[in-house]
Design a protein around this motif. Structure first.
Motif, PDB file in Angstrom:
ATOM      1  N   GLU A 133      44.498  45.602  44.013  1.00  7.66           N
ATOM      2  CA  GLU A 133      43.426  44.835  42.655  1.00  7.66           C
ATOM      3  C   GLU A 133      43.156  43.639  43.831  1.00  7.66           C
ATOM      4  O   GLU A 133      41.741  43.418  44.158  1.00  7.66           O
ATOM      5  CB  GLU A 133      43.836  43.917  41.011  1.00  7.66           C
ATOM      6  N   SER A 134      44.303  42.598  44.464  1.00  8.07           N
ATOM      7  CA  SER A 134      43.705  41.674  45.771  1.00  8.07           C
ATOM      8  C   SER A 134      43.483  42.541  46.306  1.00  8.07           C
ATOM      9  O   SER A 134      42.709  41.676  47.781  1.00  8.07           O
ATOM     10  CB  SER A 134      45.262  41.155  46.129  1.00  8.07           C
ATOM     11  N   LEU A 135      43.207  43.285  47.294  1.00 11.23           N
ATOM     12  CA  LEU A 135      43.532  44.444  48.383  1.00 11.23           C
ATOM     13  C   LEU A 135      41.731  44.129  48.134  1.00 11.23           C
ATOM     14  O   LEU A 135      40.573  44.445  48.933  1.00 11.23           O
ATOM     15  CB  LEU A 135      44.674  45.746  48.756  1.00 11.23           C
ATOM     16  N   ALA A 136      41.260  45.375  47.216  1.00  9.82           N
ATOM     17  CA  ALA A 136      40.056  45.544  47.293  1.00  9.82           C
ATOM     18  C   ALA A 136      39.182  44.525  46.738  1.00  9.82           C
ATOM     19  O   ALA A 136      37.587  44.714  47.100  1.00  9.82           O
ATOM     20  CB  ALA A 136      39.766  46.336  45.460  1.00  9.82           C
ATOM     21  N   ASN A 137      39.510  43.907  46.217  1.00 12.35           N
ATOM     22  CA  ASN A 137      38.431  42.561  46.135  1.00 12.35           C
ATOM     23  C   ASN A 137      38.543  42.133  47.648  1.00 12.35           C
ATOM     24  O   ASN A 137      37.320  41.339  47.524  1.00 12.35           O
ATOM     25  CB  ASN A 137      39.211  41.228  45.474  1.00 12.35           C
ATOM     26  N   TYR A 138      39.711  41.571  48.375  1.00 14.22           N
ATOM     27  CA  TYR A 138      39.233  41.218  49.330  1.00 14.22           C
ATOM     28  C   TYR A 138      38.329  41.825  50.273  1.00 14.22           C
ATOM     29  O   TYR A 138      37.723  41.519  51.201  1.00 14.22           O
ATOM     30  CB  TYR A 138      40.929  41.076  50.606  1.00 14.22           C
ATOM     31  N   ALA A 139      38.981  43.716  50.483  1.00 18.53           N
ATOM     32  CA  ALA A 139      37.926  44.792  50.750  1.00 18.53           C
ATOM     33  C   ALA A 139      36.468  44.548  50.413  1.00 18.53           C
ATOM     34  O   ALA A 139      35.436  44.209  51.304  1.00 18.53           O
ATOM     35  CB  ALA A 139      38.163  45.856  50.908  1.00 18.53           C
TER      36      ALA A 139
END
Length: 819
Positions: free
Chosen positions: A155-161
């Motif tokens: 989820e953190s990767l998705a938010n950062y992307a």
């Protein structure tokens, strides 16, 4: 003259025509210039749009904004504002690129998860006959931990992307702004625009490369999560299938079992199982570093408090007498604290694997034997060693993730040994130790342990290996957890006791009040121990997941009654917060002296303040309870409306007393320590509560007075301003006596008594000329009204002695002879 006038008019007219022509020419030139600028700007924008049709283009609003700036001669401020805005945007985007997530650890974790999943999937595909319940459950726990760890990272990767993509869109929009093609700007603005354009191009390239890496990591993480979910579904299906098939024989009977039925020998399986167990514990604890730190901190704090309390008690001369009720902490602070830690530490985790729990139990078993060893008799030491070996055998057997020929026979012998040991303890318990007394709780625990052991024997003989192992391991868990929890309750009571004895002068220790509340603490710890024992049995029977599901369903199931929608969890939270608020309010009241010794009659000005603080805490607690439980405010309005009806019918007195308590707190007509009279009762106010107050009467009793009576009835407060009081006593003097001498003698007695106030002065007067004597009265003031009985008695003794010393007769009242 006339010609001259006509000539002046002609000149004025000519001058007006020339000026009008000049103004018109100037205005036309300006309009042409503005039109030329507009045509140039439109051509620049058109060229820009034609060159980059595949990328993000300037919006219509940008074009209109630039046109308005040109027409309004505000182009320079407009461009400067754009420069500032674009600099801020590019700086923010640079920071986002610079603060990128470290994906190396995530990629290593994903690779490890893929490796674990592939190995387990390969083993499942080869056949799952050797998968027992413990192994499946442990695998589910570890895979769930991996899943719970990867989900937030994904989820953190998705938010950062998403944030990076938005930043990249902003940068592309900046690069396509037609403002970079404007001409006629100052050199400084051109340089700044050129720098922004170059930084934007570099940033665009960096963001695209970073987005490529992040999307690759997201894909790999999502794939690992999908594989974890698939494997978890397979394992849960296998677990359910095991439960459905567990009551059918899956192996030959014990006495018909051949040594070559299972593939691996016992010792090889034991070695591989131990290696796997330590790996499982290491992997699990690696993900629980935060919980471990909290546990170590709690252990350190309790150990330091216990050591400091015993150090304080050692300074007393009667140390041995004080420590008579203490056994475990007197034996060893370190061992006792570690033993207690092993009891409560597993409950820091939601669903720990068997391997971790068994490791904690081994440590706990060693500490248990070390603590009890000095208190055991010879037979007790032999018995506890045998019991410890049986426990170790069951724990080792539980580590075998694959069934073997040797395990079947080992479990058979362990169950027989456990049954015989329990029966021996039943018969000879008093000869083992004087520390742990035999009780019905111990008897019940041993009976349940014997029942589980017998069922394990029967299942082993019948070839039902799954229930054989579950019931066998549970038989020893019943005993271990039961005995450990009982000893833990005694350790907790000792902890409270030494805390109270070491800090007798502190208000907190007085609030704990171990001597008076010992039975209450014992009931609380007994209830906690019983709940922990039940949870341990559910876990050993591999029913902990079902237990959590049932608890979750009971607490979170929505119940609809009319328009009301609630859960038991919200009710529990509401009651719990109110309960905590009441405890905090009582502790604050106690800390401020609300429960001091009532024999002290000094006025306490904190009494009404304490009442206000208690009311504030309860009110805040009520509001927090409403917010924490999620009860809608409109429902609270309905409840208050219902309460209003109830107040109108049957709660008038209660509400009257509550409101009267608030009035007492603000008006303060009485305070703690005041001497008052209300009705036919008189005494000292010892407590002012929310609903009622306490009055300590002279006979020693506590009279509970509703606060409504203190407001509605007439009260005599002897100490509203001060504690001075006037009193008197009468004495008889025979006729013919020099009354002035009597007055002087009595005055001297009062002068000699230091407890009698000099101001107001003592008054000695003649009260009556009776038939047989002159009756005189002595009026005096004292500073402390509670001392009046003693002072008055001493004065009467002294006056009587002084009059007799001067041969002054004190005739008796003839009417007293018949009394």
């Amino acid at each position: 003259m006339m010609n001259k006038l006509h000539w002046n008019q002609f000149n004025s007219f000519l001058w007006i025509i020339i000026m009008s022509f000049f103004c018109a020419s100037t205005l036309q030139a300006q309009r042409k210039k503005e039109a030329k600028k507009k045509d140039t700007l439109d051509q620049i924008i058109l060229d820009s749009l034609k060159r980059d049709t595949m990328s993000i283009v300037a919006t219509k609003e940008d074009t209109i904004a630039i046109q308005k700036a040109v027409l309004g001669d505000t182009l320079i401020p407009f461009v400067a504002n754009k420069v500032e805005k674009y600099n801020a945007t590019i700086h923010y985007s640079h920071r986002s690129v610079r603060d990128t997530l470290d994906m190396s650890d995530l990629m290593q974790e994903v690779a490890m998860v893929n490796k674990i999943v592939d190995k387990m999937q390969t083993r499942i595909e080869k056949g799952n006959r050797n998968f027992n319940i413990q192994m499946i459950n442990t695998s589910i726990i570890l895979l769930t931990e991996n899943l719970n760890d990867l989900d937030p990272k994904s989820e953190s990767l998705a938010n950062y992307a998403s944030r990076l993509m938005q930043n990249n869109r902003d940068v592309k929009r900046i690069l396509k702004d037609p403002i970079f093609k404007l001409t006629g700007l100052s050199t400084d603005l051109k340089v700044q625009l050129n720098n922004i354009y170059q930084d934007g191009q570099q940033l665009d390239t960096s963001e695209i490369a970073l987005l490529t890496r992040i999307n690759l990591a997201r894909n790999q993480t999502s794939t690992a999560i999908l594989k974890l979910n698939d494997l978890l579904s397979d394992l849960k299906y296998m677990e359910e299938n095991k439960y459905f098939q567990m009551w059918k024989p899956d192996a030959p009977s014990l006495f018909k079992l051949k040594s070559n039925y299972y593939q691996q020998p016992f010792w090889a399986t034991l070695g591989s199982s131990f290696s796997r167990t330590f790996k499982i514990v290491g992997i699990y604890l690696k993900r629980k570093i935060g919980v471990l730190c909290w546990g170590m901190f709690f252990l350190l704090v309790t150990g330091i408090i216990s050591w400091n309390n015993r150090r304080k008690i050692k300074k007393n001369e009667d140390y041995e007498t004080i420590m008579t009720p203490v056994k475990y902490f007197k034996r060893s602070i370190l061992l006792t604290t570690l033993f207690a830690f092993c009891n409560y530490f597993p409950f820091f985790f939601l669903n720990p694997p068997y391997s971790f729990l068994n490791l904690v139990e081994l440590i706990q078993l060693v500490l248990f034997v070390a603590i009890l060893w000095p208190y055991l008799l010879f037979k007790g030491r032999i018995m506890i060693l045998i019991s410890a070996l049986i426990c170790v055998g069951f724990i080792l057997d539980n580590q075998l993730l694959d069934p073997t020929f040797g395990e079947r026979w080992l479990l058979f012998l362990l169950c027989i040994a456990l049954i015989l040991t329990n029966l021996a303890v039943f018969k000879f318990n008093s000869s083992y130790t004087s520390l742990i007394a035999k009780s019905w709780v111990t008897n019940v625990v041993m009976i349940i342990s014997i029942i589980f052991a017998v069922f394990s024997l029967l299942f082993n003989l019948g070839g039902l290996t799954t229930p054989m192992k579950l019931f066998g391991f549970t038989s020893i868990q019943v005993l271990i957890i039961g005995v450990s929890m009982r000893m833990f309750c005694q350790v907790a009571l000792e902890f409270i006791y030494i805390q109270t004895e070491a800090n007798k002068g502190s208000r907190f220790s007085a609030f704990i009040n171990y001597i008076e509340l010992k039975s209450k603490y014992m009931r609380i710890f007994a209830f906690i121990g019983m709940v922990a024992w039940c949870i341990g049995i559910f876990h050993s029977m591999n029913l902990y997941g079902l237990f959590l599901f049932i608890v979750d369903f009971i607490f979170n199931h929505h119940i609809h009654i009319g328009q009301f929608d609630f859960t038991f969890y919200s009710i529990f939270i509401f009651v719990f917060v109110i309960w905590v608020s009441s405890i905090v309010s009582r502790f604050v009241s106690f800390a401020l002296g609300g429960d001091q010794d009532t024999s002290s009659t000094k006025r306490n000005k904190l009494g009404t303040m304490t009442l206000l603080i208690r009311l504030s805490i309860l009110t805040i607690g009520f509001l927090i309870a409403i917010a924490a439980s999620g009860i809608p405010l409109d429902k609270i309005t309905l409840i208050i409306g219902a309460l209003g009806v109830g107040i109108g019918f049957g709660l008038q007195n209660i509400v009257n007393n509550l409101v009267s308590g608030i009035i007492l707190a603000f008006e303060r007509p009485i305070q703690v320590g005041d001497s008052i009279e209300i009705g036919d009762k008189s005494g000292t106010v010892s407590e002012i509560g929310v609903r009622s107050s306490k009055l300590k009467v002279t006979e020693g009793a506590d009279v509970i007075v509703p606060n409504g009576d203190l407001i509605s009835q007439q009260i005599t407060n002897w100490t509203l301003k001060d504690r001075r009081k006037r009193d008197f006593f009468s004495f008889r003097i025979a006729y013919g006596t020099d009354l002035y001498l009597v007055k002087k003698l009595v005055s001297d007695v009062f002068e000699e008594n230091k407890n009698v106030l000099k101001n107001p002065p003592v008054a000695i007067t003649i009260s009556e000329f009776a038939s047989t004597a002159v009756i005189m009265k002595a009026f005096f003031w004292v500073s402390e009204l509670d001392d009046i009985p003693t002072i008055k008695g001493n004065l009467m003794y002294a006056v009587y002695a002084r009059l007799l010393e001067h041969n002054i007769q004190i005739p008796h009242d003839p009417y007293d002879l018949g009394k």
